[in-house]
Write a protein that holds these residues in place. Structure first.
Motif, mmCIF file in Angstrom:
data_model
loop_
_atom_site.group_PDB
_atom_site.id
_atom_site.type_symbol
_atom_site.label_atom_id
_atom_site.label_comp_id
_atom_site.label_asym_id
_atom_site.label_seq_id
_atom_site.Cartn_x
_atom_site.Cartn_y
_atom_site.Cartn_z
ATOM 1 N N SER A 101 3.095 -11.650 -41.952
ATOM 2 C CA SER A 101 3.364 -10.770 -40.818
ATOM 3 C C SER A 101 3.167 -11.493 -39.487
ATOM 4 O O SER A 101 3.712 -11.083 -38.477
ATOM 5 N N ILE A 102 2.389 -12.560 -39.478
ATOM 6 C CA ILE A 102 2.176 -13.350 -38.273
ATOM 7 C C ILE A 102 3.184 -14.493 -38.285
ATOM 8 O O ILE A 102 3.431 -15.101 -39.317
ATOM 9 N N SER A 103 3.791 -14.760 -37.136
ATOM 10 C CA SER A 103 4.788 -15.837 -37.106
ATOM 11 C C SER A 103 4.102 -17.170 -37.395
ATOM 12 O O SER A 103 3.071 -17.499 -36.832
ATOM 13 N N THR A 104 4.682 -17.920 -38.302
ATOM 14 C CA THR A 104 4.107 -19.199 -38.706
ATOM 15 C C THR A 104 4.899 -20.336 -38.089
ATOM 16 O O THR A 104 6.003 -20.153 -37.583
ATOM 17 N N ILE A 105 4.310 -21.509 -38.158
ATOM 18 C CA ILE A 105 4.979 -22.703 -37.656
ATOM 19 C C ILE A 105 6.086 -23.068 -38.636
ATOM 20 O O ILE A 105 5.890 -23.061 -39.848
ATOM 21 N N ASP A 106 7.246 -23.388 -38.109
ATOM 22 C CA ASP A 106 8.392 -23.739 -38.933
ATOM 23 C C ASP A 106 8.092 -25.001 -39.742
ATOM 24 O O ASP A 106 7.410 -25.914 -39.276
ATOM 25 N N LYS A 107 8.618 -25.067 -40.945
ATOM 26 C CA LYS A 107 8.369 -26.213 -41.827
ATOM 27 C C LYS A 107 8.920 -27.508 -41.227
ATOM 28 O O LYS A 107 8.310 -28.566 -41.368
ATOM 29 N N ASP A 108 10.055 -27.431 -40.548
ATOM 30 C CA ASP A 108 10.630 -28.629 -39.937
ATOM 31 C C ASP A 108 9.721 -29.202 -38.853
ATOM 32 O O ASP A 108 9.605 -30.415 -38.713
ATOM 33 N N ILE A 109 9.066 -28.337 -38.105
ATOM 34 C CA ILE A 109 8.162 -28.809 -37.059
ATOM 35 C C ILE A 109 6.947 -29.486 -37.677
ATOM 36 O O ILE A 109 6.494 -30.530 -37.195
ATOM 37 N N LEU A 110 6.422 -28.931 -38.773
ATOM 38 C CA LEU A 110 5.292 -29.563 -39.442
ATOM 39 C C LEU A 110 5.673 -30.930 -40.002
ATOM 40 O O LEU A 110 4.885 -31.880 -39.920
ATOM 41 N N VAL A 111 6.868 -31.041 -40.554
ATOM 42 C CA VAL A 111 7.330 -32.330 -41.070
ATOM 43 C C VAL A 111 7.467 -33.326 -39.928
ATOM 44 O O VAL A 111 7.069 -34.494 -40.050
ATOM 45 N N MET A 112 8.008 -32.881 -38.798
ATOM 46 C CA MET A 112 8.172 -33.770 -37.652
ATOM 47 C C MET A 112 6.812 -34.228 -37.119
ATOM 48 O O MET A 112 6.615 -35.408 -36.832
ATOM 49 N N ILE A 113 5.865 -33.329 -37.016
ATOM 50 C CA ILE A 113 4.523 -33.692 -36.546
ATOM 51 C C ILE A 113 3.877 -34.667 -37.527
ATOM 52 O O ILE A 113 3.274 -35.665 -37.122
ATOM 53 N N GLY A 114 4.008 -34.391 -38.802
ATOM 54 C CA GLY A 114 3.439 -35.279 -39.816
ATOM 55 C C GLY A 114 4.035 -36.675 -39.764
ATOM 56 O O GLY A 114 3.317 -37.674 -39.878
ATOM 57 N N MET A 115 5.342 -36.747 -39.576
ATOM 58 C CA MET A 115 5.990 -38.058 -39.488
ATOM 59 C C MET A 115 5.552 -38.807 -38.233
ATOM 60 O O MET A 115 5.327 -40.018 -38.280
ATOM 61 N N LEU A 116 5.428 -38.105 -37.113
ATOM 62 C CA LEU A 116 4.965 -38.754 -35.883
ATOM 63 C C LEU A 116 3.541 -39.283 -36.028
ATOM 64 O O LEU A 116 3.241 -40.402 -35.609
ATOM 65 N N VAL A 117 2.680 -38.490 -36.635
ATOM 66 C CA VAL A 117 1.300 -38.919 -36.838
ATOM 67 C C VAL A 117 1.238 -40.103 -37.795
ATOM 68 O O VAL A 117 0.522 -41.077 -37.562
ATOM 69 N N LEU A 118 2.031 -40.052 -38.860
ATOM 70 C CA LEU A 118 2.062 -41.149 -39.825
ATOM 71 C C LEU A 118 2.563 -42.434 -39.189
ATOM 72 O O LEU A 118 1.967 -43.503 -39.378
ATOM 73 N N ILE A 119 3.631 -42.363 -38.421
ATOM 74 C CA ILE A 119 4.165 -43.546 -37.743
ATOM 75 C C ILE A 119 3.140 -44.106 -36.762
ATOM 76 O O ILE A 119 2.934 -45.323 -36.682
ATOM 77 N N ALA A 120 2.480 -43.235 -36.019
ATOM 78 C CA ALA A 120 1.473 -43.694 -35.056
ATOM 79 C C ALA A 120 0.296 -44.363 -35.754
ATOM 80 O O ALA A 120 -0.175 -45.421 -35.314
ATOM 81 N N LEU A 121 -0.184 -43.779 -36.842
ATOM 82 C CA LEU A 121 -1.311 -44.363 -37.562
ATOM 83 C C LEU A 121 -0.957 -45.712 -38.182
ATOM 84 O O LEU A 121 -1.753 -46.662 -38.110
ATOM 85 N N VAL A 122 0.211 -45.812 -38.780
ATOM 86 C CA VAL A 122 0.623 -47.079 -39.384
ATOM 87 C C VAL A 122 0.801 -48.144 -38.302
ATOM 88 O O VAL A 122 0.346 -49.287 -38.460
ATOM 89 N N SER A 123 1.429 -47.785 -37.200
ATOM 90 C CA SER A 123 1.628 -48.745 -36.106
ATOM 91 C C SER A 123 0.300 -49.207 -35.536
ATOM 92 O O SER A 123 0.096 -50.406 -35.305
ATOM 93 N N PHE A 124 -0.615 -48.291 -35.311
ATOM 94 C CA PHE A 124 -1.927 -48.640 -34.775
ATOM 95 C C PHE A 124 -2.692 -49.547 -35.734
ATOM 96 O O PHE A 124 -3.317 -50.521 -35.316
ATOM 97 N N THR A 125 -2.615 -49.257 -37.025
ATOM 98 C CA THR A 125 -3.299 -50.075 -38.017
ATOM 99 C C THR A 125 -2.739 -51.484 -38.062
ATOM 100 O O THR A 125 -3.492 -52.465 -38.078
ATOM 101 N N VAL A 126 -1.408 -51.598 -38.071
ATOM 102 C CA VAL A 126 -0.777 -52.919 -38.112
ATOM 103 C C VAL A 126 -1.126 -53.716 -36.857
ATOM 104 O O VAL A 126 -1.474 -54.903 -36.938
ATOM 105 N N LEU A 127 -1.056 -53.094 -35.707
ATOM 106 C CA LEU A 127 -1.386 -53.797 -34.467
ATOM 107 C C LEU A 127 -2.856 -54.227 -34.422
ATOM 108 O O LEU A 127 -3.170 -55.324 -33.950
ATOM 109 N N THR A 128 -3.749 -53.396 -34.910
ATOM 110 C CA THR A 128 -5.167 -53.755 -34.941
ATOM 111 C C THR A 128 -5.419 -54.923 -35.879
ATOM 112 O O THR A 128 -6.174 -55.849 -35.543
#
Length: 142
Positions: free
Chosen positions: A23-50
């Motif tokens: 009954s409460i509007s939820t976050i769209d699945k596509d937005i969660l996938v996009m956020i997850g991909m952005l976080v994953l790319i950022a974490l991998v990039s940060f790890t490689v650079l470190t």
């Protein structure tokens, strides 16, 4: 410790967002996938650079030791800038505010499309511009 806490908090927030009632509007699945991909790319990039930075510092330190320089001189050459480390928190705050603003705007302008990328780009660039002005202002204060 702080990075692992932040990562666990981000992961837990996605589970909490999907555990809501229908009954409460939820976050769209596509937005969660996009956020997850952005976080994953950022974490991998940060790890490689470190890893690359630490490996290059190690090689440089070994070469300097082989050339016969004293340890005090080597430590002074490889010493991190303390001002840069102090402003790192402000930089990440500015980036995350920009990403949060962009995701909020994108949520209100669904469906996802090329305009979503433009919104994300302009919001993050505006946050970097704000960070630049912060650095400029803080340099004048010294």
């Amino acid at each position: 410790m702080k990075k692992s806490f932040l990562t666990l908090t981000a992961i837990a927030s996605t589970f909490a967002a999907t555990a809501q009632n229908d009954s409460i509007s939820t976050i769209d699945k596509d937005i969660l996938v996009m956020i997850g991909m952005l976080v994953l790319i950022a974490l991998v990039s940060f790890t490689v650079l470190t890893i690359i930075k630490r490996w290059m510092d190690y090689r440089l330190k070994n070469k300097l030791i082989d050339n016969g320089l004293s340890e005090n001189i080597i430590n002074s050459i490889l010493q991190d800038d303390t001002n840069r480390n102090k402003n790192s928190n402000i930089k990440w705050f500015a980036i995350l505010v920009g990403v949060g603003t962009a995701l909020t705007i994108i949520n209100y302008t669904l469906p996802l499309g090329i305009h979503s990328i433009a919104i994300m780009t302009f919001s993050v660039s505006a946050s970097f511009l704000g960070y630049f002005f912060f650095l400029k202002y803080s340099a004048k204060q010294k």
